[in-house]
Scaffold this motif. Sequence first.
Motif, mmCIF file in Angstrom:
data_model
loop_
_atom_site.group_PDB
_atom_site.id
_atom_site.type_symbol
_atom_site.label_atom_id
_atom_site.label_comp_id
_atom_site.label_asym_id
_atom_site.label_seq_id
_atom_site.Cartn_x
_atom_site.Cartn_y
_atom_site.Cartn_z
ATOM 1 N N ASP A 1 0.823 -1.208 0.000
ATOM 2 C CA ASP A 1 0.000 0.000 0.000
ATOM 3 C C ASP A 1 0.857 1.257 0.000
ATOM 4 O OD1 ASP A 1 -2.224 -1.662 2.277
ATOM 5 O OD2 ASP A 1 -2.525 -1.348 0.117
ATOM 6 N N THR A 2 2.167 1.094 0.141
ATOM 7 C CA THR A 2 3.076 2.231 0.118
ATOM 8 C C THR A 2 2.964 2.961 -1.211
ATOM 9 O OG1 THR A 2 4.636 1.211 1.655
ATOM 10 C CG2 THR A 2 5.491 2.935 0.191
ATOM 11 N N ALA A 3 2.697 4.268 -1.150
ATOM 12 C CA ALA A 3 2.481 5.067 -2.358
ATOM 13 C C ALA A 3 2.269 6.523 -1.958
ATOM 14 C CB ALA A 3 1.265 4.562 -3.130
ATOM 15 N N VAL A 4 2.244 7.382 -2.947
ATOM 16 C CA VAL A 4 1.742 8.735 -2.750
ATOM 17 C C VAL A 4 0.247 8.697 -3.045
ATOM 18 C CG1 VAL A 4 1.862 11.157 -3.435
ATOM 19 C CG2 VAL A 4 3.949 9.764 -3.397
ATOM 20 N N TYR A 5 -0.532 9.189 -2.121
ATOM 21 C CA TYR A 5 -1.981 9.184 -2.250
ATOM 22 C C TYR A 5 -2.463 10.589 -2.607
ATOM 23 C CZ TYR A 5 -2.302 4.444 -0.471
ATOM 24 O OH TYR A 5 -2.197 3.085 -0.325
ATOM 25 N N TYR A 6 -3.334 10.636 -3.604
ATOM 26 C CA TYR A 6 -3.892 11.892 -4.094
ATOM 27 C C TYR A 6 -5.406 11.830 -4.027
ATOM 28 C CZ TYR A 6 0.678 12.375 -6.450
ATOM 29 O OH TYR A 6 2.016 12.463 -6.748
ATOM 30 N N CYS A 7 -6.029 12.974 -3.811
ATOM 31 C CA CYS A 7 -7.458 13.069 -4.044
ATOM 32 C C CYS A 7 -7.673 13.984 -5.251
ATOM 33 C CB CYS A 7 -8.224 13.561 -2.826
ATOM 34 S SG CYS A 7 -7.827 15.224 -2.256
ATOM 35 N N ALA A 8 -8.819 13.826 -5.869
ATOM 36 C CA ALA A 8 -9.118 14.594 -7.078
ATOM 37 C C ALA A 8 -10.614 14.606 -7.316
ATOM 38 C CB ALA A 8 -8.406 13.977 -8.282
#
Length: 120
Positions: free
Chosen positions: A90-97
């Motif tokens: 699940d390691t990642a950069v998380y974005y909302c949009a």
Amino acid sequence: QVRLVESGGGSVQSGGSLRLSCETIGFAARYYAIGWFRQVPGKGREMVSCTTGPYGYSPVAESVKGRFTISSDYTKNTVYLQMNSLKVEDTAVYYCATVSDQCHGSALVWGQGTQVTVSS
């Protein structure tokens, strides 16, 4: 100015939990489909979940089903992503949009992203 601001990322051990927040600035979140995406280096952004508003539906990716939950507090113009039973992958950069076509279309306005790191 219309924008989205994510917060809540960080480092956690496998099996732990985090809650991400996405606040909309300059527009009311309840009238838009808001999605959570994630990206690892070298890959494209993957939609994790999305909500179409207070009376809509909220699809969730198979890879996180049963572990991640999207929710909203429209009095705060904020959409949350509760992440439980986190895994190293699940390691990642998380974005909302914002997302067009009731979560079926393209991401339109992106936040700046927040890093989530899960260690074993």
